[in-house]
Write an enzyme that holds these catalytic residues in place. Structure first.
Site, PDB file in Angstrom:
ATOM      1  N   PRO A   1       0.812  -1.223   0.000  1.00  0.00           N
ATOM      2  CA  PRO A   1       0.000   0.000   0.000  1.00  0.00           C
ATOM      3  C   PRO A   1       0.842   1.269   0.000  1.00  0.00           C
ATOM      4  CG  PRO A   1       0.092  -0.934   2.205  1.00  0.00           C
ATOM      5  CD  PRO A   1       0.801  -1.903   1.303  1.00  0.00           C
TER       6      PRO A   1
ATOM      7  N   ASP B   1      -2.174   2.965   2.445  1.00  0.00           N
ATOM      8  CA  ASP B   1      -1.549   3.063   3.767  1.00  0.00           C
ATOM      9  C   ASP B   1      -1.889   4.449   4.304  1.00  0.00           C
ATOM     10  OD1 ASP B   1      -0.032   2.573   5.967  1.00  0.00           O
ATOM     11  OD2 ASP B   1       1.889   2.528   4.940  1.00  0.00           O
TER      12      ASP B   1
ATOM     13  N   TRP C   1       4.009   0.444  10.051  1.00  0.00           N
ATOM     14  CA  TRP C   1       4.492  -0.726   9.326  1.00  0.00           C
ATOM     15  C   TRP C   1       3.764  -1.992   9.766  1.00  0.00           C
ATOM     16  CZ3 TRP C   1       7.034  -0.190   5.022  1.00  0.00           C
ATOM     17  CH2 TRP C   1       7.819   0.951   4.823  1.00  0.00           C
TER      18      TRP C   1
ATOM     19  N   GLN D   1      12.454  -1.651   0.920  1.00  0.00           N
ATOM     20  CA  GLN D   1      11.439  -2.390   1.657  1.00  0.00           C
ATOM     21  C   GLN D   1      11.957  -3.688   2.258  1.00  0.00           C
ATOM     22  OE1 GLN D   1       8.508  -1.145   2.440  1.00  0.00           O
ATOM     23  NE2 GLN D   1       9.086   0.700   1.323  1.00  0.00           N
TER      24      GLN D   1
ATOM     25  N   TRP E   1       8.348  -3.175   4.364  1.00  0.00           N
ATOM     26  CA  TRP E   1       7.178  -4.018   4.140  1.00  0.00           C
ATOM     27  C   TRP E   1       7.542  -5.489   4.045  1.00  0.00           C
ATOM     28  CZ3 TRP E   1       4.575  -5.778  -0.750  1.00  0.00           C
ATOM     29  CH2 TRP E   1       3.255  -6.190  -0.510  1.00  0.00           C
TER      30      TRP E   1
ATOM     31  N   LYS F   1      20.456  10.809  -6.860  1.00  0.00           N
ATOM     32  CA  LYS F   1      19.158  10.397  -6.353  1.00  0.00           C
ATOM     33  C   LYS F   1      18.160  11.528  -6.520  1.00  0.00           C
ATOM     34  CE  LYS F   1      16.917   8.446  -2.244  1.00  0.00           C
ATOM     35  NZ  LYS F   1      17.105   8.015  -0.836  1.00  0.00           N
TER      36      LYS F   1
ATOM     37  N   LYS G   1      12.692  16.186  -4.331  1.00  0.00           N
ATOM     38  CA  LYS G   1      12.054  17.471  -4.584  1.00  0.00           C
ATOM     39  C   LYS G   1      12.967  18.624  -4.182  1.00  0.00           C
ATOM     40  CE  LYS G   1       7.356  15.680  -3.939  1.00  0.00           C
ATOM     41  NZ  LYS G   1       6.132  15.746  -3.091  1.00  0.00           N
TER      42      LYS G   1
END
Length: 919
Positions: free
Chosen positions: A54, A93, A539, A575, A579, A621, A624
């Site tokens: 999610p 999520d 999580w 992850q 997750w 990388k 913003k």
């Protein structure tokens, strides 16, 4: 002309840009309801279980999300084309710090005090409203990129049903003795004012510049006639306020040195660290007074550097202790101990009854009344403390150094290692089971499962799941307010209603602050059962999705049994400690409380495909703050999503970081798709519209020439290879196999040699060529469909009476059998043609000028097959006659006699060689 029915193939024009064509296809899908998530599995249909990890919808999606979502869509598309039924349930999520921080920013507030002024009820109301701020953008992106998910019936982690399933999981773990309360040194964010779990910490490391401070503390040795000082190193001067002890390694060698100039003091430090601390020329300035081991120092007393806080009575302090964790890898081999800040320090403090001083509040600030640094944030206090050390003649030397330090993964604040109470899932108790389950998972790449993830499991620590925050699943623990040993963990709303003695209201909200109003008298007759204030780690929410998305165990037990474990999941490499870990930890802890999940069975997922970062064109990388993030909708409108998907998958294997450069995208995936369009529109459709129509009974098609047989054989080979690679979760290699076939075999050889065959639709040779190209393009569309779902569907519909490629079989039931001998012989012919062109170039003779003959060498076992294909060489090289030489040596001798203008430069025992001559 064949006797098939009349067909008109639509040709592509300049107006059919990739974006326009894809939008047209998308509208067709919607009209047809091509993707219908409500479809039930057909009797006897196999099942392929996919879990959607999610996302949080309160932030805009980026180009890296296109990458991850392409991989999530690609494998299920392939399995669906192979006949499997797939449940593609979307999820959101919606809890946790990500949401809270965005709301704080929107309100212009910061921290828990501001939230408390606003009120938890109003703050959580705003959090609930904000979680879907960018939901429309996420759904628009998924729809536009062809990621098929059921967004009409998603699982949402803040819903009452989902929260109740999470409560059940926590209650079940508590019943197994796996949910416990304890006190440990935990990573703590002073800005968010909450502890973090170890896998959250792993996601927030940054390189920072910190102090490198050496201090010299006086040993209080009454028998000594000279001042003795011990050198200590720290990168956190602010913790010196809480210094309780020094630690040395009992068996490490230490030295006591005195300056040759006769200074009236000595210094103590690890022998191996002397050059690094005192300089490489230390032997010119210092003399060794004595050599000793750490055990000789244990028990000695010293004067602490700062005396702003009193030591608690009955504790040990200003003493040197022996600890095995001390090393001489850096610093001085003497460790400053502050039991309130640091796991090793805390544990040593417990062993030695060291003073515990924690003068820092929940926001990471010192008390206003503290001298020099009162009211300051810990990191801001460092320079003032260093100045104070210098004033007290304690500072030995000071510098700066760069190292990796954990920061809050959401707000970016440096973390403290803070002694706090927390609720834990005892994952250390199920460590071996988690490792055994992980060993059964097929990780792609394998080194992630065995290395990064496997090592994480090997070094596993208990999971701190409680958070001192607001917007999250409340921890369902009620404790007697007069006797903390009396506790109940609620596992359902019915159980809660039973305890409070009444039904829950229709508008029941399990979130703070409403849930905290539910109390009841203790069954023992003394005290009130009240909920603890914490919420849980978000999580834990996301890791509960295999069962909580179906409101298990309160309903849908049969559905969960069909959907556990997953056949496939895919997420980014970050992850592995997010997750991927939470899924494994929760399912392992629940054990046989979940279907198909008894001890010794598999993990909650069978196959994991891991992708790495998408970097900018310069290899940086994306973020913003740097201004280098790529807005996905603009890129899709410019190049088409097919090109974006294909570029991201085919550039390099997906677990390797890739640069996103629009120029490279245009030159690779964009150029490839243009080639495919041109083969269809500029060759097939343009000429087929003059009268060719497909027919299964055309004798010309049955008796195809060798060139057609060869390309169909190669097609069968690529079809089998692409399918095999996708079954192995190797999408990059599969895409490259298909692209190389189209670029090299189809475009550069078959189509180029067959161009003249398409000019007249009335001949047997022409009809065979059209039928062959029609079949090749149809199968190529099917092979490419999981990668580029739009163009392939448009072309497949043109070629096959508007039948969608996504309803077609990925592998044909009656594909032409491979002719390996023909493929080998054609490879030799292509080599000879290449060498012949090289010979022309060496002689400066262009292909348009006819030559009388080409003499070549072919391995003996291929002579007959290659000779049968000499017509292709004559056509390709504009040669009247192709002859064979007995051997490469014969060919060299003929060239030496001057009979040839040019000679191909490739020879070998089993390699064809070529020469060209003009007579």
């Amino acid at each position: 002309m064949s006797e098939g029915k009349s067909v008109r193939y639509k040709e592509l024009t300049a107006a059919d840009t990739p974006n326009a064509l894809e939008v047209e296809v998308q509208n067709t899908w919607e009209t047809e309801q091509l993707f219908s998530p409500s479809n039930e599995a057909k009797p006897g249909q196999s099942s392929f279980v996919f879990y959607e990890g999610p996302p949080t919808a309160n932030g805009r999606p980026g180009i890296h999300h296109v990458f991850a979502r392409t991989l999530k869509d690609l494998i299920p598309r392939h399995r669906a084309m192979k006949g499997a039924h797939i449940t593609r349930k979307a999820g959101w999520d919606t809890h946790g710090l990500p949401v809270e921080i965005e709301v704080e920013k929107a309100l212009g507030i910061s921290g828990k005090r501001d939230i408390e002024k606003l009120g938890a009820a109003e703050f959580n109301r705003l959090c609930r409203e904000s979680v879907f701020t960018y939901r429309a953008d996420w759904e628009k992106l998924s729809k536009r990129m062809g990621y098929w998910l059921d967004y009409e019936r998603p699982y949402i982690t803040y819903t009452n049903d989902y929260v109740e399933s999470v409560w059940w999981a926590l209650s079940t773990m508590h019943a197994k003795g796996l949910l416990v309360q304890g006190h440990k040194i935990l990573p703590y964010c002073p800005r968010c004012e909450t502890a973090l779990s170890s896998h959250e910490v792993a996601q927030g490391y940054k390189d920072v510049e910190d102090p490198s401070t050496y201090i010299a503390l006086d040993l209080t040795d009454a028998s000594s006639t000279i001042r003795r000082r011990i050198l200590v190193w720290t990168t956190t001067p602010w913790t010196l306020v809480s210094n309780a002890a020094l630690a040395v390694h009992p068996s490490l060698e230490y030295v006591e040195l005195q300056k040759k100039s006769g200074a009236e003091f000595t210094v103590l430090l690890a022998a191996s660290r002397v050059p690094a601390v005192l300089g490489l020329d230390w032997v010119d300035r210092w003399v060794t007074v004595r050599t000793l081991v750490g055990a000789d120092l244990v028990g000695m007393r010293y004067t602490r550097p700062l005396d702003w806080v009193e030591y608690p009575e009955g504790t040990n302090h200003e003493v040197i202790v022996g600890e095995q964790f001390v090393s001489a890898d850096d610093g001085t081999g003497v460790v400053h101990m502050s039991p309130a800040f640091g796991a090793d320090d805390y544990n040593a403090g417990m062993r030695h009854n060291l003073a515990f001083i924690q003068p820092v509040d929940a926001r990471g600030r010192f008390p206003e009344t503290m001298p020099v640094i009162g009211g300051r944030f810990i990191k801001d206090a460092d320079p003032f403390i260093i100045d104070e050390l210098k004033r007290r003649d304690v500072l030995w030397k000071d510098g700066r150094f760069v190292h990796s330090y954990p920061h809050c993964w959401r707000c970016g604040t440096p973390l403290l290692y803070y002694a706090r109470g927390s609720w834990f899932v005892k994952t250390t108790a199920i460590k071996d089971d988690m490792i055994a389950r992980n060993a059964q998972v097929q990780w792609q790449p394998p080194e992630i499962g065995a290395g990064r993830f496997g090592q994480w499991l090997e070094n596993n620590v208990d999971w701190a799941i409680s958070r001192d925050r607001y917007w999250g699943t409340p921890l369902p623990v009620w404790i007697n307010d007069t006797d903390a040993t009396e506790m109940v963990v609620i596992g359902s709303y019915a159980e809660l209603a039973k305890n409070i003695g009444r039904e829950l209201p229709a508008d029941f909200d399990p979130h703070k602050p409403f849930i905290d109003a539910y109390t009841w008298p203790s069954p023992t007759g003394t005290g009130i059962m009240r909920r603890v204030p914490e919420v849980i780690d978000t999580w834990f929410d996301s890791g509960s999705m295999p069962f909580a998305q179906w409101h298990y165990p309160f309903e849908n037990e049969d559905v969960v049994a069909k959907h556990f474990p997953a056949d496939y999941i895919a997420e980014g490499v970050d992850q592995t400690r997010g997750w991927f870990y939470s899924l494994l930890a929760i399912s392992t802890a629940l054990g046989d409380a979940l279907p198909n999940n008894a001890a010794g069975t598999a993990a909650p997922y069978r196959h994991v495909l891991v992708n790495d970062l998408v970097l900018d064109a310069n290899g940086q990388k994306m973020s913003k703050s740097k201004g280098n993030a790529v807005e996905p909708f603009h890129v899709i409108e410019t190049h088409g999503v097919d090109a974006v998907r294909l570029f991201l998958v085919s550039t390099s294997q997906v677990w390797i970081p890739r640069r996103f450069d629009e120029d490279v995208l245009r030159q690779t995936a964009g150029r490839f798709l243009l080639t495919l369009r041109n083969i269809y529109s500029g060759i097939f459709a343009q000429y087929a519209n003059f009268g060719w129509s497909p027919s299964d009974r055309d004798p010309a098609v049955i008796a195809r020439p060798a060139l057609d047989q060869w390309v169909l054989s190669r097609l069968s080979a690529v079809e089998a290879e692409a399918d095999r690679l996708l079954e192995l979760y190797e999408p990059t290699l599969a895409s490259r196999a298909i692209m190389e076939f189209v670029d090299d075999d189809l475009s550069n050889w078959y189509v180029r040699l067959s161009r003249a065959r398409f000019w007249d639709t009335s001949t047997d040779d022409s009809r065979a060529a059209f039928a062959t190209l029609h079949e090749v393009l149809t199968v190529v569309c099917r092979l490419l469909a999981p990668f580029a779902p739009f163009l392939t569907d448009w072309m497949h519909r043109q070629l096959n009476e508007q039948a969608s490629v996504h309803n077609a079989a990925y592998v044909r039931a009656s594909a032409a059998p491979r002719d390996v001998v023909l493929e080998r012989d054609m490879a030799a012919v292509r080599t000879l043609s290449r060498l012949g062109r090289a010979a022309r170039e060496d002689a400066g003779i262009k292909v348009r000028q006819p030559l009388s003959r080409l003499v070549c060498v072919v391995p003996g076992e291929q002579t007959e097959g290659v000779t049968a294909l000499f017509g292709l060489i004559r056509s390709e090289l504009n040669i009247k006659q192709v002859l064979l030489a007995g051997s490469a040596d014969d060919l060299v001798r003929m060239s030496a006699k001057g009979n040839f203008r040019a000679l191909g430069k490739r020879f070998g025992k089993s390699t064809p060689a070529a020469a060209a001559a003009i007579e």
